[in-house]
Each structure stands twice: as C-alpha cells, then as structure tokens.
Scaffold this active site. Structure first.
Site, PDB file in Angstrom:
ATOM      1  CG  ASP A   1      47.837  18.003  31.224  1.00  0.00           C
ATOM      2  OD1 ASP A   1      47.637  16.407  30.362  1.00  0.00           O
ATOM      3  OD2 ASP A   1      48.793  19.137  31.240  1.00  0.00           O
TER       4      ASP A   1
ATOM      5  CG  ASN B   1      46.230  13.714  21.387  1.00  0.00           C
ATOM      6  OD1 ASN B   1      44.785  13.956  21.228  1.00  0.00           O
ATOM      7  ND2 ASN B   1      46.575  14.507  22.242  1.00  0.00           N
TER       8      ASN B   1
ATOM      9  CB  VAL C   1      54.354  12.568  26.522  1.00  0.00           C
ATOM     10  CG1 VAL C   1      54.434  11.376  27.210  1.00  0.00           C
ATOM     11  CG2 VAL C   1      54.450  14.008  26.862  1.00  0.00           C
TER      12      VAL C   1
ATOM     13  CG  HIS D   1      49.493  10.344  27.600  1.00  0.00           C
ATOM     14  ND1 HIS D   1      50.456   9.924  26.757  1.00  0.00           N
ATOM     15  CD2 HIS D   1      48.192  11.371  27.670  1.00  0.00           C
ATOM     16  CE1 HIS D   1      50.450  11.109  26.039  1.00  0.00           C
ATOM     17  NE2 HIS D   1      49.187  11.566  25.952  1.00  0.00           N
TER      18      HIS D   1
ATOM     19  CG  HIS E   1      44.662  13.876  27.216  1.00  0.00           C
ATOM     20  ND1 HIS E   1      45.173  14.612  27.668  1.00  0.00           N
ATOM     21  CD2 HIS E   1      45.054  13.325  26.161  1.00  0.00           C
ATOM     22  CE1 HIS E   1      46.315  14.672  26.495  1.00  0.00           C
ATOM     23  NE2 HIS E   1      46.337  14.058  25.955  1.00  0.00           N
TER      24      HIS E   1
HETATM   25  P1  DGP Z   1      49.685  14.094  24.907  1.00  0.00           P
HETATM   26  O1  DGP Z   1      49.625  15.937  23.961  1.00  0.00           O
HETATM   27  O2  DGP Z   1      48.369  13.968  24.297  1.00  0.00           O
HETATM   28  O3  DGP Z   1      50.953  14.089  24.335  1.00  0.00           O
HETATM   29  O4  DGP Z   1      49.570  15.198  25.832  1.00  0.00           O
HETATM   30  C1  DGP Z   1      50.734  15.369  27.114  1.00  0.00           C
HETATM   31  C2  DGP Z   1      50.588  15.966  27.946  1.00  0.00           C
HETATM   32  O5  DGP Z   1      51.055  15.751  29.270  1.00  0.00           O
HETATM   33  C3  DGP Z   1      50.467  17.413  27.763  1.00  0.00           C
HETATM   34  O6  DGP Z   1      48.515  17.427  27.961  1.00  0.00           O
HETATM   35  C4  DGP Z   1      51.098  18.339  29.111  1.00  0.00           C
HETATM   36  C5  DGP Z   1      50.997  16.410  29.559  1.00  0.00           C
HETATM   37  N1  DGP Z   1      52.753  16.787  30.656  1.00  0.00           N
HETATM   38  C6  DGP Z   1      53.749  16.948  30.401  1.00  0.00           C
HETATM   39  N2  DGP Z   1      55.316  16.438  30.759  1.00  0.00           N
HETATM   40  C7  DGP Z   1      54.578  16.176  32.132  1.00  0.00           C
HETATM   41  C8  DGP Z   1      54.573  16.537  33.347  1.00  0.00           C
HETATM   42  O7  DGP Z   1      55.805  16.138  33.684  1.00  0.00           O
HETATM   43  N3  DGP Z   1      53.730  16.395  33.867  1.00  0.00           N
HETATM   44  C9  DGP Z   1      52.783  16.132  34.088  1.00  0.00           C
HETATM   45  N4  DGP Z   1      51.872  15.649  35.501  1.00  0.00           N
HETATM   46  N5  DGP Z   1      51.634  15.733  32.782  1.00  0.00           N
HETATM   47  C10 DGP Z   1      52.364  16.341  31.815  1.00  0.00           C
END
Ligand code: DGP
Length: 114
Positions: free
Chosen positions: A30, A87, A96, A100, A102
C-alpha cells in the site's frame, strides 16, 4: 476499466512494489501504509465492491484469503497476528473502487476498529 488506478497498477501502467503475482491476483504494498506491513491483495478482474460479488466468486474470495495467509507466512507475521480488511463503499472508507483485501500487521490493533 480506463479510470481505475488498480487496473493501471495491474497493467503496469503505474508502478507498484509487488509482493506476489498469480494468474488471479497481484499483491502489492500500500502506498499509504497504515501499519509496518500493509499489503493489498487485488484480483486481476475489475470488481468494484464486495456488493458486486456473486455466487460465482466464492472461489475467488476464498483464494484471496488464502493468498493473504500465504503472504503473512512469508513475512513471518502469522503467529504475531495480522488483520484482514475489506472496505465496502464510502461509508466504510473505501476509496479505490476495485476490490482489494488489506493485510495489515506489525503494530497493535484495537477492537472495535475506530
Ligand atoms: P480503501 O480505502 O479500502 O479503498 O483502500 C485503498 C488503498 O489503496 C489505500 O490504503 C491507499 C491505496 N492506494 C491508493 N492509490 C494507490 C496507488 O497508486 N498505489 C498503491 N500502492 N496503493 C494505493
């Protein structure tokens, strides 16, 4: 999906720190870690939220959890413990909209979560 950041990561149009790749999933770190270990397990197929899962996705979801178990073992955090989070929608903090899982570990976690 053209405007999905995780689709772009999966297509390697955006770089990421990949941990595991399989035909079904990619796991990467992340970008905004909420714990010393914070890995996202992301199916290659674009599924926006948990609400979009169907009966046909039972194996997919099971394999995502088993993938998390395997990563935790590889990281040496199985016994210490880890948290798995899905989530669903904005009210739960989803930002996003590509499913996914976590995997978080390496610090204490409170219950119930904030
Ligand atoms: P959520 O809040 O459950 O939708 O988590 C989305 C996660 O995605 C958040 O913890 C940050 C991560 N994230 C967002 N954009 C990027 C990215 O461009 N690269 C990576 N590696 N993680 C990202």
């Amino acid at each position: 999906m053209d405007d999905c950041i995780f689709c772009k990561i999966l297509e390697k149009k955006i770089p990421s720190q990949r941990v595991v790749e399989t035909p079904e999933f990619v796991a990467f770190k992340d970008v905004n870690p909420q714990a010393p270990n914070h890995i996202l397990i992301v199916p290659r197929r674009h599924i926006p939220t948990v609400n979009d899962l169907t009966e046909g996705d039972k194996i997919l979801i099971g394999e995502m959890v088993l993938q998390a178990q395997s990563i935790a073992k590889d990281l040496g955090i199985s016994e210490e413990g880890y948290r798995l989070v899905l989530n669903c929608n904005r009210g739960a903090g989803q930002t996003v909209f590509h499913l996914h899982l976590h995997l978080l570990a390496g610090r204490p976690f409170s219950w119930p979560p904030g």
